[in-house]
Scaffold this motif. Structure first.
Motif, PDB file in Angstrom:
ATOM      1  N   HIS A 104       3.558   9.509 -11.671  1.00  0.00           N
ATOM      2  CA  HIS A 104       4.246   9.370 -12.959  1.00  0.00           C
ATOM      3  C   HIS A 104       4.794  10.714 -13.426  1.00  0.00           C
ATOM      4  O   HIS A 104       5.895  10.784 -13.981  1.00  0.00           O
ATOM      5  N   GLU A 105       4.039  11.780 -13.197  1.00  0.00           N
ATOM      6  CA  GLU A 105       4.529  13.109 -13.579  1.00  0.00           C
ATOM      7  C   GLU A 105       5.752  13.489 -12.750  1.00  0.00           C
ATOM      8  O   GLU A 105       6.708  14.056 -13.272  1.00  0.00           O
ATOM      9  N   ALA A 106       5.711  13.174 -11.457  1.00  0.00           N
ATOM     10  CA  ALA A 106       6.857  13.470 -10.588  1.00  0.00           C
ATOM     11  C   ALA A 106       8.075  12.635 -10.991  1.00  0.00           C
ATOM     12  O   ALA A 106       9.211  13.132 -10.976  1.00  0.00           O
ATOM     13  N   VAL A 107       7.854  11.385 -11.345  1.00  0.00           N
ATOM     14  CA  VAL A 107       8.941  10.508 -11.795  1.00  0.00           C
ATOM     15  C   VAL A 107       9.577  11.052 -13.075  1.00  0.00           C
ATOM     16  O   VAL A 107      10.798  11.050 -13.242  1.00  0.00           O
ATOM     17  N   HIS A 108       8.733  11.537 -13.974  1.00  0.00           N
ATOM     18  CA  HIS A 108       9.246  12.103 -15.229  1.00  0.00           C
ATOM     19  C   HIS A 108      10.110  13.332 -14.957  1.00  0.00           C
ATOM     20  O   HIS A 108      11.198  13.486 -15.541  1.00  0.00           O
ATOM     21  N   ARG A 109       9.646  14.193 -14.050  1.00  0.00           N
ATOM     22  CA  ARG A 109      10.429  15.383 -13.718  1.00  0.00           C
ATOM     23  C   ARG A 109      11.768  15.011 -13.082  1.00  0.00           C
ATOM     24  O   ARG A 109      12.768  15.715 -13.251  1.00  0.00           O
ATOM     25  N   ALA A 110      11.784  13.889 -12.368  1.00  0.00           N
ATOM     26  CA  ALA A 110      13.013  13.441 -11.714  1.00  0.00           C
ATOM     27  C   ALA A 110      13.919  12.652 -12.652  1.00  0.00           C
ATOM     28  O   ALA A 110      15.016  12.236 -12.258  1.00  0.00           O
ATOM     29  N   GLY A 111      13.489  12.431 -13.885  1.00  0.00           N
ATOM     30  CA  GLY A 111      14.303  11.707 -14.858  1.00  0.00           C
ATOM     31  C   GLY A 111      14.412  10.221 -14.568  1.00  0.00           C
ATOM     32  O   GLY A 111      15.433   9.594 -14.880  1.00  0.00           O
ATOM     33  N   LEU A 112      13.330   9.620 -14.010  1.00  0.00           N
ATOM     34  CA  LEU A 112      13.376   8.209 -13.612  1.00  0.00           C
ATOM     35  C   LEU A 112      12.460   7.324 -14.461  1.00  0.00           C
ATOM     36  O   LEU A 112      12.107   6.224 -14.050  1.00  0.00           O
ATOM     37  N   ASP A 113      12.093   7.797 -15.638  1.00  0.00           N
ATOM     38  CA  ASP A 113      11.153   7.044 -16.482  1.00  0.00           C
ATOM     39  C   ASP A 113      11.642   5.651 -16.850  1.00  0.00           C
ATOM     40  O   ASP A 113      10.845   4.742 -17.050  1.00  0.00           O
ATOM     41  N   SER A 114      12.937   5.471 -16.940  1.00  0.00           N
ATOM     42  CA  SER A 114      13.464   4.181 -17.406  1.00  0.00           C
ATOM     43  C   SER A 114      13.457   3.106 -16.323  1.00  0.00           C
ATOM     44  O   SER A 114      13.746   1.939 -16.608  1.00  0.00           O
ATOM     45  N   CYS A 115      13.131   3.482 -15.083  1.00  0.00           N
ATOM     46  CA  CYS A 115      13.211   2.495 -14.003  1.00  0.00           C
ATOM     47  C   CYS A 115      12.001   2.546 -13.067  1.00  0.00           C
ATOM     48  O   CYS A 115      12.073   2.051 -11.945  1.00  0.00           O
ATOM     49  N   PHE A 116      10.873   3.098 -13.534  1.00  0.00           N
ATOM     50  CA  PHE A 116       9.697   3.207 -12.655  1.00  0.00           C
ATOM     51  C   PHE A 116       8.508   2.441 -13.221  1.00  0.00           C
ATOM     52  O   PHE A 116       8.140   2.593 -14.390  1.00  0.00           O
ATOM     53  N   VAL A 117       7.924   1.601 -12.371  1.00  0.00           N
ATOM     54  CA  VAL A 117       6.655   0.937 -12.674  1.00  0.00           C
ATOM     55  C   VAL A 117       5.709   1.243 -11.515  1.00  0.00           C
ATOM     56  O   VAL A 117       5.934   0.790 -10.387  1.00  0.00           O
ATOM     57  N   GLY A 118       4.690   2.034 -11.776  1.00  0.00           N
ATOM     58  CA  GLY A 118       3.717   2.331 -10.734  1.00  0.00           C
ATOM     59  C   GLY A 118       2.982   1.068 -10.325  1.00  0.00           C
ATOM     60  O   GLY A 118       2.784   0.149 -11.127  1.00  0.00           O
ATOM     61  N   GLY A 119       2.572   1.005  -9.067  1.00  0.00           N
ATOM     62  CA  GLY A 119       1.847  -0.163  -8.579  1.00  0.00           C
ATOM     63  C   GLY A 119       0.662   0.236  -7.725  1.00  0.00           C
ATOM     64  O   GLY A 119       0.739   1.194  -6.955  1.00  0.00           O
ATOM     65  N   HIS A 120      -0.426  -0.490  -7.875  1.00  0.00           N
ATOM     66  CA  HIS A 120      -1.602  -0.255  -7.034  1.00  0.00           C
ATOM     67  C   HIS A 120      -2.179  -1.603  -6.601  1.00  0.00           C
ATOM     68  O   HIS A 120      -2.959  -2.215  -7.324  1.00  0.00           O
ATOM     69  N   PRO A 121      -1.797  -2.091  -5.416  1.00  0.00           N
ATOM     70  CA  PRO A 121      -2.419  -3.310  -4.895  1.00  0.00           C
ATOM     71  C   PRO A 121      -3.845  -2.984  -4.450  1.00  0.00           C
ATOM     72  O   PRO A 121      -4.038  -2.194  -3.521  1.00  0.00           O
ATOM     73  N   MET A 122      -4.830  -3.559  -5.115  1.00  0.00           N
ATOM     74  CA  MET A 122      -6.220  -3.227  -4.802  1.00  0.00           C
ATOM     75  C   MET A 122      -6.711  -4.092  -3.647  1.00  0.00           C
ATOM     76  O   MET A 122      -7.572  -4.969  -3.790  1.00  0.00           O
ATOM     77  N   ALA A 123      -6.117  -3.831  -2.509  1.00  0.00           N
ATOM     78  CA  ALA A 123      -6.445  -4.577  -1.296  1.00  0.00           C
ATOM     79  C   ALA A 123      -6.281  -3.635  -0.121  1.00  0.00           C
ATOM     80  O   ALA A 123      -5.575  -2.635  -0.202  1.00  0.00           O
ATOM     81  N   GLY A 124      -6.924  -3.948   0.971  1.00  0.00           N
ATOM     82  CA  GLY A 124      -6.813  -3.087   2.136  1.00  0.00           C
ATOM     83  C   GLY A 124      -7.608  -3.634   3.303  1.00  0.00           C
ATOM     84  O   GLY A 124      -8.084  -4.770   3.282  1.00  0.00           O
ATOM     85  N   SER A 125      -7.752  -2.845   4.309  1.00  0.00           N
ATOM     86  CA  SER A 125      -8.428  -3.252   5.530  1.00  0.00           C
ATOM     87  C   SER A 125      -8.902  -2.002   6.251  1.00  0.00           C
ATOM     88  O   SER A 125      -8.416  -0.896   6.007  1.00  0.00           O
ATOM     89  N   GLU A 126      -9.884  -2.197   7.143  1.00  0.00           N
ATOM     90  CA  GLU A 126     -10.317  -1.083   7.971  1.00  0.00           C
ATOM     91  C   GLU A 126      -9.211  -0.697   8.941  1.00  0.00           C
ATOM     92  O   GLU A 126      -9.173   0.428   9.449  1.00  0.00           O
ATOM     93  N   ARG A 127      -8.306  -1.632   9.223  1.00  0.00           N
ATOM     94  CA  ARG A 127      -7.212  -1.385  10.150  1.00  0.00           C
ATOM     95  C   ARG A 127      -5.997  -0.866   9.407  1.00  0.00           C
ATOM     96  O   ARG A 127      -5.842  -1.082   8.213  1.00  0.00           O
ATOM     97  N   THR A 128      -5.121  -0.167  10.134  1.00  0.00           N
ATOM     98  CA  THR A 128      -3.963   0.431   9.502  1.00  0.00           C
ATOM     99  C   THR A 128      -2.687   0.043  10.246  1.00  0.00           C
ATOM    100  O   THR A 128      -2.730  -0.510  11.345  1.00  0.00           O
ATOM    101  N   GLY A 129      -1.539   0.345   9.641  1.00  0.00           N
ATOM    102  CA  GLY A 129      -0.264   0.155  10.297  1.00  0.00           C
ATOM    103  C   GLY A 129       0.346  -1.217  10.101  1.00  0.00           C
ATOM    104  O   GLY A 129      -0.349  -2.193   9.781  1.00  0.00           O
TER     105      GLY A 129
END
Length: 368
Positions: A104-129
């Protein structure tokens, strides 16, 4: 909504799973993807997930209604200026990182506050890729949204509805609240699990007797210590203030518990365990977080040749996929000898029914 175009910068486990889920629920969605691995892009096109791929963030992203930043955190921060050049008016930018304040701080510095919604999908797996991504990964998992202050309400609502199409449960928080909450329920537990495993290693005898007899309870509360060391190093660096603050509170709680032990406070010990039991039992059973539910059965079997083979054959005839299988020698908290783990609850139930019908004593266990 089906005619939208979604861009993915990074197409690993999470980005790939979001893309798959959107393709499954919105077949007409158009997906543009960039990844540093050309093999990932080829596979995504071959499987019909990516409609268009790019070797760099370029003009092809100008058609996107949504752009998902799914690269490692540092990569997302550094690519904001490049992404900004190719965003059309009205495009919504989001990410999938587990720490929100820095982006969010980086988005603010880039002037993108009006079009950014942070997201965190609380899901995952031991496997990657991307190869291990799946459309069902986000089902019934919380997907936290952290809108920047300048995002219009209708833009946030549109994105919330898109998230619902993945099967996830959207939850709106501000970025600071998100980082404190996840520090408590996700980040600190990983620190505790890693520390506890290291304590046992340091306290073990030369012949490794603690490791040998480590029982179900110890393995259950420390299994998250098997997660990626690099990922958790980066999370701790990004959310260190909140983790450190909560860790101090946890140390105080442990010291209070030690006082109960040293003073042999019977009532205090009972209340401490009972309070924790009641609160833990009140948790909603959503399959969220980077480590998913574990669907297990334990089976009492005779110690004789062919016993294990017969069980695996019975399960195979039902087309059941086994995630893990092993013999439990220490049965402190295990009711059976053979422990079988499945990928989902349906397989767990089918296995229990099939083996139960054959006369096996079955103990079903789902670990949250």
């Amino acid at each position: 909504m089906s005619g939208i175009t979604c861009g993915f910068i990074g197409l690993g486990l999470i980005g790939g799973s979001i893309a798959r889920a959107l393709k499954q629920s919105l077949p007409q969605v158009h997906i543009v993807a960039y990844d540093t691995d050309p093999g990932t892009l080829r596979l995504a096109q071959k499987e019909g997930i990516a409609d268009r791929t790019a070797s760099a963030v370029s003009e092809c992203f100008r058609e996107c209604d949504y752009i998902f930043l799914c690269a490692p955190v540092q990569g997302n921060d550094s690519s904001l200026e490049t992404v900004r050049r190719y965003m059309k008016p009205g495009c919504l930018l989001t990410d999938v990182g587990s720490v929100k304040t820095p982006i969010h701080e980086a988005v603010h510095r880039a002037g993108l506050d009006s079009c950014f919604v942070g997201g965190h999908p609380m899901a995952g797996s031991e496997r990657t890729g991307f190869a291990n991504s799946k459309a069902s990964l986000l089902e019934n998992a919380y997907y936290i949204l952290t809108p920047a202050p300048g995002v219009p309400g209708e833009k946030l609502e549109s994105f919330r509805k898109l998230v619902e199409k993945t099967g996830a449960i959207p939850l709106v928080l501000d970025c600071h609240s998100h980082d404190y909450v996840t520090a408590a329920v996700s980040h600190l537990p990983h620190v505790v699990a890693a520390s506890l495993v290291s304590l046992v290693e340091d306290s073990d005898s030369a012949d490794g007797i603690m490791k040998l007899v480590a029982a179900g309870g110890f393995k259950d509360i420390t299994r998250i210590a098997s997660s990626s060391a690099l990922m958790w190093q980066q999370i701790c660096l990004a959310n260190g203030h909140n983790i450190s603050s909560l860790l101090s509170d946890y140390i105080t709680a442990l010291e209070a518990f030690r006082d109960l032990l040293e003073t042999r406070n019977e009532e205090g010990l009972y209340q401490a365990f009972d309070r924790a039991r009641l609160y833990r039992d009140s948790f909603i059973g959503a399959s969220s977080g980077p480590i998913k539910r574990s669907y297990r059965i334990s089976v009492d079997i005779a110690d004789k040749s062919g016993a294990l083979a017969r069980i695996t054959m019975l399960l195979a005839t039902q087309g059941l996929s086994i995630k893990n299988i092993g013999i439990t020698h220490n049965r402190e908290s295990e009711d059976g000898v053979l422990k079988v783990e499945f990928y989902d609850e349906a397989s767990q139930k089918t296995a229990a029914q099939v083996l139960g019908a054959e006369g096996y004593e079955i103990h079903v266990r789902t670990i949250e």
